[in-house]
Design a protein around this motif. Structure first.
Motif, PDB file in Angstrom:
ATOM      1  N   THR A   1      -5.334  10.103  -2.922  1.00 20.29           N
ATOM      2  CA  THR A   1      -4.200   9.495  -3.625  1.00 20.29           C
ATOM      3  C   THR A   1      -3.421   8.559  -2.706  1.00 20.29           C
ATOM      4  O   THR A   1      -3.040   7.459  -3.095  1.00 20.29           O
ATOM      5  CB  THR A   1      -3.255  10.598  -4.170  1.00 20.29           C
ATOM      6  OG1 THR A   1      -4.016  11.491  -4.964  1.00 20.29           O
ATOM      7  CG2 THR A   1      -2.130  10.012  -4.971  1.00 20.29           C
TER       8      THR A   1
ATOM      9  N   ALA B   1      -5.479   5.373  -2.057  1.00 17.88           N
ATOM     10  CA  ALA B   1      -5.501   4.523  -3.261  1.00 17.88           C
ATOM     11  C   ALA B   1      -4.163   3.814  -3.438  1.00 17.88           C
ATOM     12  O   ALA B   1      -4.103   2.636  -3.824  1.00 17.88           O
ATOM     13  CB  ALA B   1      -5.826   5.372  -4.489  1.00 17.88           C
ATOM     14  N   GLY B   2      -3.055   4.471  -3.136  1.00 20.18           N
ATOM     15  CA  GLY B   2      -1.735   3.835  -3.235  1.00 20.18           C
ATOM     16  C   GLY B   2      -1.569   2.710  -2.247  1.00 20.18           C
ATOM     17  O   GLY B   2      -1.035   1.645  -2.562  1.00 20.18           O
TER      18      GLY B   2
ATOM     19  N   TRP C   1      -4.006   0.931  -0.817  1.00 17.08           N
ATOM     20  CA  TRP C   1      -4.890  -0.165  -1.219  1.00 17.08           C
ATOM     21  C   TRP C   1      -4.312  -0.940  -2.398  1.00 17.08           C
ATOM     22  O   TRP C   1      -4.315  -2.160  -2.418  1.00 17.08           O
ATOM     23  CB  TRP C   1      -6.269   0.392  -1.578  1.00 17.08           C
ATOM     24  CG  TRP C   1      -7.228  -0.698  -1.951  1.00 17.08           C
ATOM     25  CD1 TRP C   1      -7.967  -1.454  -1.106  1.00 17.08           C
ATOM     26  CD2 TRP C   1      -7.527  -1.153  -3.267  1.00 17.08           C
ATOM     27  NE1 TRP C   1      -8.714  -2.368  -1.808  1.00 17.08           N
ATOM     28  CE2 TRP C   1      -8.449  -2.199  -3.150  1.00 17.08           C
ATOM     29  CE3 TRP C   1      -7.094  -0.781  -4.533  1.00 17.08           C
ATOM     30  CZ2 TRP C   1      -8.956  -2.879  -4.246  1.00 17.08           C
ATOM     31  CZ3 TRP C   1      -7.601  -1.445  -5.618  1.00 17.08           C
ATOM     32  CH2 TRP C   1      -8.530  -2.492  -5.471  1.00 17.08           C
ATOM     33  N   THR C   2      -3.779  -0.230  -3.411  1.00 15.48           N
ATOM     34  CA  THR C   2      -3.196  -0.883  -4.589  1.00 15.48           C
ATOM     35  C   THR C   2      -1.975  -1.706  -4.194  1.00 15.48           C
ATOM     36  O   THR C   2      -1.775  -2.822  -4.680  1.00 15.48           O
ATOM     37  CB  THR C   2      -2.794   0.166  -5.652  1.00 15.48           C
ATOM     38  OG1 THR C   2      -3.940   0.947  -5.961  1.00 15.48           O
ATOM     39  CG2 THR C   2      -2.257  -0.479  -6.898  1.00 15.48           C
TER      40      THR C   2
ATOM     41  N   ASN D   1      -3.155  -5.011  -2.655  1.00 19.46           N
ATOM     42  CA  ASN D   1      -3.958  -5.909  -3.480  1.00 19.46           C
ATOM     43  C   ASN D   1      -3.361  -6.176  -4.867  1.00 19.46           C
ATOM     44  O   ASN D   1      -3.935  -6.927  -5.637  1.00 19.46           O
ATOM     45  CB  ASN D   1      -5.376  -5.334  -3.642  1.00 19.46           C
ATOM     46  CG  ASN D   1      -6.093  -5.276  -2.321  1.00 19.46           C
ATOM     47  OD1 ASN D   1      -6.006  -6.211  -1.528  1.00 19.46           O
ATOM     48  ND2 ASN D   1      -6.773  -4.189  -2.065  1.00 19.46           N
ATOM     49  N   TRP D   2      -2.270  -5.588  -5.198  1.00 15.85           N
ATOM     50  CA  TRP D   2      -1.636  -5.788  -6.513  1.00 15.85           C
ATOM     51  C   TRP D   2      -1.012  -7.172  -6.552  1.00 15.85           C
ATOM     52  O   TRP D   2      -0.567  -7.675  -5.518  1.00 15.85           O
ATOM     53  CB  TRP D   2      -0.567  -4.715  -6.720  1.00 15.85           C
ATOM     54  CG  TRP D   2      -0.091  -4.613  -8.127  1.00 15.85           C
ATOM     55  CD1 TRP D   2       1.019  -5.170  -8.650  1.00 15.85           C
ATOM     56  CD2 TRP D   2      -0.708  -3.905  -9.189  1.00 15.85           C
ATOM     57  NE1 TRP D   2       1.148  -4.860  -9.969  1.00 15.85           N
ATOM     58  CE2 TRP D   2       0.083  -4.075 -10.334  1.00 15.85           C
ATOM     59  CE3 TRP D   2      -1.873  -3.141  -9.302  1.00 15.85           C
ATOM     60  CZ2 TRP D   2      -0.231  -3.514 -11.563  1.00 15.85           C
ATOM     61  CZ3 TRP D   2      -2.181  -2.581 -10.523  1.00 15.85           C
ATOM     62  CH2 TRP D   2      -1.368  -2.777 -11.638  1.00 15.85           C
TER      63      TRP D   2
END
Length: 196
Positions: free
Chosen positions: A28, A31-32, A34-35, A38-39
């Motif tokens: 988790t 993933a946070g 990375w997001t 790249n968001w």
């Protein structure tokens, strides 16, 4: 031996559960991160593509843009409106009545005053009558604050003193009736025309 096998299985189960929890938290977190990188970036932030790709200003003559003056905020007057004394709204304009053509009558001289009992009589509009003076004065004050020519008239009767609240002085009964209708509509008072 049976006991050792059970304790070892218990420890293994606990280890697997804790490893699963740590694994889920790690996935988790990654993933946070990375997001977040790249968001699509919010426009106007230091990392936004529009801020990074903005063309450089020309090197020649630089014209500074003047900042626009902010529009003035509207004045807040509700506090003054709340402190203002309570008064009646102005009466709505009444449609004017068409003037009647004068009637042609032949009268003998000297009989005009005798035929018209209202000659020289003044009329007024009575809006209330009280047995005590304070409520009559309170109503008179309210009407006077609204711009009416109000007064309290004290009269002796067989039952005692009456305090009558009257408004205006009119030359004709029709003018007094018009004023009575207007007062009744404005103030919700029961009015009637009387002589002064």
């Amino acid at each position: 031996m049976g006991m050792r096998g059970r304790q070892g299985g218990h420890r293994t189960g606990t280890f697997l559960v804790l490893s699963g929890i740590v694994g889920v938290l790690t996935v988790t977190f990654v993933a946070g991160v990375w997001t977040g990188r790249n968001w699509p970036v919010i426009v106007g932030s230091p990392r936004s593509p529009s801020a990074v790709e903005a063309p450089a200003p020309p090197r020649g003559r630089v014209v500074a843009e003047r900042p626009r003056p902010a529009e003035p905020l509207p004045a807040l007057t509700f506090y003054h409106d709340l402190k203002a004394p309570l008064t009646a709204p102005p009466p709505s304009p009444r449609p004017s009545k068409p003037a009647r053509p004068p009637e042609l009558k032949r009268e003998e001289p000297g009989r005009a005053e005798a035929a018209s009992p209202e000659a020289g009589t003044r009329f007024t509009v009575q809006v209330a009558a009280y047995n005590a003076k304070p409520p009559a004065e309170a109503l008179r004050t309210t009407l006077a604050a609204a711009g009416h020519d109000a007064r309290v008239v004290e009269t002796e009767q067989s039952g005692g003193v009456r305090y009558r609240v009257q408004v205006g002085v009119f030359a004709t009964r029709d003018a007094a009736r018009d004023a009575a209708v207007r007062l009744a509509a404005e103030r919700s008072l029961s009015t009637f025309v009387t002589t002064r």
